[in-house]
Design a protein around this motif. Sequence first.
Motif, short mmCIF file in Angstrom:
data_model
loop_
_atom_site.label_atom_id
_atom_site.label_comp_id
_atom_site.label_asym_id
_atom_site.label_seq_id
_atom_site.Cartn_x
_atom_site.Cartn_y
_atom_site.Cartn_z
N ASN A 1 9.22 18.41 -2.80
CA ASN A 1 9.05 17.21 -3.60
C ASN A 1 7.74 16.48 -3.33
O ASN A 1 7.51 15.40 -3.87
CB ASN A 1 10.23 16.25 -3.38
N ALA A 2 6.88 17.07 -2.52
CA ALA A 2 5.60 16.44 -2.20
C ALA A 2 4.72 16.38 -3.44
O ALA A 2 4.83 17.21 -4.35
CB ALA A 2 4.89 17.23 -1.10
N ARG A 3 3.87 15.40 -3.47
CA ARG A 3 2.87 15.24 -4.53
C ARG A 3 1.50 15.34 -3.88
O ARG A 3 0.85 14.34 -3.62
CB ARG A 3 3.03 13.89 -5.23
N PRO A 4 1.07 16.58 -3.58
CA PRO A 4 -0.18 16.74 -2.84
C PRO A 4 -1.43 16.44 -3.66
O PRO A 4 -1.43 16.54 -4.89
CB PRO A 4 -0.16 18.22 -2.44
N VAL A 5 -2.47 16.07 -2.95
CA VAL A 5 -3.80 15.99 -3.54
C VAL A 5 -4.29 17.43 -3.59
O VAL A 5 -4.30 18.12 -2.56
CB VAL A 5 -4.73 15.13 -2.67
N LEU A 6 -4.67 17.91 -4.75
CA LEU A 6 -5.10 19.30 -4.90
C LEU A 6 -6.62 19.40 -4.81
O LEU A 6 -7.34 18.64 -5.46
CB LEU A 6 -4.62 19.86 -6.24
N ILE A 7 -7.06 20.34 -4.00
CA ILE A 7 -8.49 20.60 -3.81
C ILE A 7 -8.76 22.00 -4.35
O ILE A 7 -8.12 22.96 -3.93
CB ILE A 7 -8.88 20.50 -2.33
N ALA A 8 -9.69 22.10 -5.30
CA ALA A 8 -9.97 23.37 -5.95
C ALA A 8 -11.43 23.41 -6.38
O ALA A 8 -12.13 22.40 -6.33
CB ALA A 8 -9.07 23.54 -7.17
N ASP A 9 -11.87 24.59 -6.81
CA ASP A 9 -13.23 24.75 -7.32
C ASP A 9 -13.34 24.38 -8.79
O ASP A 9 -14.38 23.96 -9.25
CB ASP A 9 -13.70 26.19 -7.15
N THR A 10 -12.25 24.58 -9.53
CA THR A 10 -12.30 24.35 -10.98
C THR A 10 -11.08 23.56 -11.44
O THR A 10 -10.03 23.55 -10.78
CB THR A 10 -12.32 25.69 -11.74
N GLU A 11 -11.22 22.96 -12.59
CA GLU A 11 -10.08 22.26 -13.21
C GLU A 11 -8.98 23.26 -13.55
O GLU A 11 -7.79 22.92 -13.49
CB GLU A 11 -10.55 21.52 -14.45
N GLU A 12 -9.34 24.48 -13.90
CA GLU A 12 -8.35 25.51 -14.21
C GLU A 12 -7.47 25.80 -13.00
O GLU A 12 -6.26 25.99 -13.13
CB GLU A 12 -9.02 26.80 -14.71
N GLN A 13 -8.06 25.85 -11.81
CA GLN A 13 -7.29 26.06 -10.59
C GLN A 13 -6.33 24.90 -10.34
O GLN A 13 -5.18 25.11 -9.94
CB GLN A 13 -8.20 26.24 -9.38
N VAL A 14 -6.79 23.69 -10.59
CA VAL A 14 -5.93 22.52 -10.43
C VAL A 14 -4.75 22.61 -11.38
O VAL A 14 -3.59 22.41 -10.98
CB VAL A 14 -6.72 21.20 -10.67
N GLN A 15 -5.00 22.93 -12.63
CA GLN A 15 -3.92 23.04 -13.62
C GLN A 15 -2.94 24.16 -13.25
O GLN A 15 -1.73 23.98 -13.39
CB GLN A 15 -4.50 23.27 -15.02
N GLU A 16 -3.46 25.30 -12.80
CA GLU A 16 -2.59 26.41 -12.40
C GLU A 16 -1.71 26.00 -11.22
O GLU A 16 -0.50 26.28 -11.21
CB GLU A 16 -3.44 27.64 -12.01
N ALA A 17 -2.27 25.32 -10.25
CA ALA A 17 -1.50 24.85 -9.10
C ALA A 17 -0.41 23.87 -9.55
O ALA A 17 0.74 23.96 -9.11
CB ALA A 17 -2.42 24.20 -8.07
N ARG A 18 -0.76 22.95 -10.42
CA ARG A 18 0.24 21.98 -10.92
C ARG A 18 1.39 22.67 -11.62
O ARG A 18 2.56 22.35 -11.40
CB ARG A 18 -0.42 21.01 -11.90
N ILE A 19 1.08 23.62 -12.47
CA ILE A 19 2.11 24.35 -13.21
C ILE A 19 3.02 25.10 -12.26
O ILE A 19 4.25 25.03 -12.37
CB ILE A 19 1.47 25.31 -14.24
N ARG A 20 2.44 25.81 -11.32
CA ARG A 20 3.24 26.61 -10.39
C ARG A 20 4.09 25.75 -9.48
O ARG A 20 5.24 26.08 -9.19
CB ARG A 20 2.33 27.55 -9.61
N LEU A 21 3.55 24.61 -9.04
CA LEU A 21 4.34 23.70 -8.21
C LEU A 21 5.48 23.07 -9.01
O LEU A 21 6.59 22.93 -8.51
CB LEU A 21 3.45 22.61 -7.62
N ALA A 22 5.21 22.71 -10.26
CA ALA A 22 6.25 22.12 -11.11
C ALA A 22 7.37 23.12 -11.38
O ALA A 22 8.55 22.76 -11.34
CB ALA A 22 5.64 21.64 -12.42
N ARG A 23 7.03 24.36 -11.62
CA ARG A 23 8.05 25.40 -11.86
C ARG A 23 8.92 25.57 -10.63
O ARG A 23 10.14 25.70 -10.74
CB ARG A 23 7.40 26.73 -12.22
N ARG A 24 8.31 25.56 -9.48
CA ARG A 24 9.04 25.71 -8.22
C ARG A 24 10.01 24.54 -8.03
O ARG A 24 11.14 24.71 -7.62
CB ARG A 24 8.05 25.81 -7.05
N ARG A 25 9.53 23.34 -8.33
CA ARG A 25 10.35 22.14 -8.17
C ARG A 25 11.59 22.19 -9.08
O ARG A 25 12.65 21.78 -8.69
CB ARG A 25 9.49 20.92 -8.50
N HIS A 26 11.40 22.74 -10.28
CA HIS A 26 12.50 22.77 -11.24
C HIS A 26 13.48 23.92 -11.03
O HIS A 26 14.56 23.91 -11.58
CB HIS A 26 11.96 22.81 -12.68
#
Length: 72
Positions: A45-70
């Motif tokens: 349930n953590a809401r981490p600050v995401l550190i990435a090279d690209t906005e695409e990596q940030v979006q991919e991380a968000r999607i994968r974390l959200a799927r895991r949470r659900h």
Amino acid sequence: MIEDGAPALDVRSGEQFAAGYVPGSINIALAGQFATWAGTIVGINARPVLIADTEEQVQEARIRLARRRHRR
């Protein structure tokens, strides 16, 4: 956000992380079982600050974390 206690999750490769990182951040690369490891290390349930090279990596991380949470 980090100063307020939010975990910093660096989703770049291990090589990129080793070359330079935000102090106190945790490196879990997007490759492989990213969401499983992130949920285990920083909490499902953590809401981490995401550190990435690209906005695409940030979006991919968000999607994968959200799927895991659900899925729990």
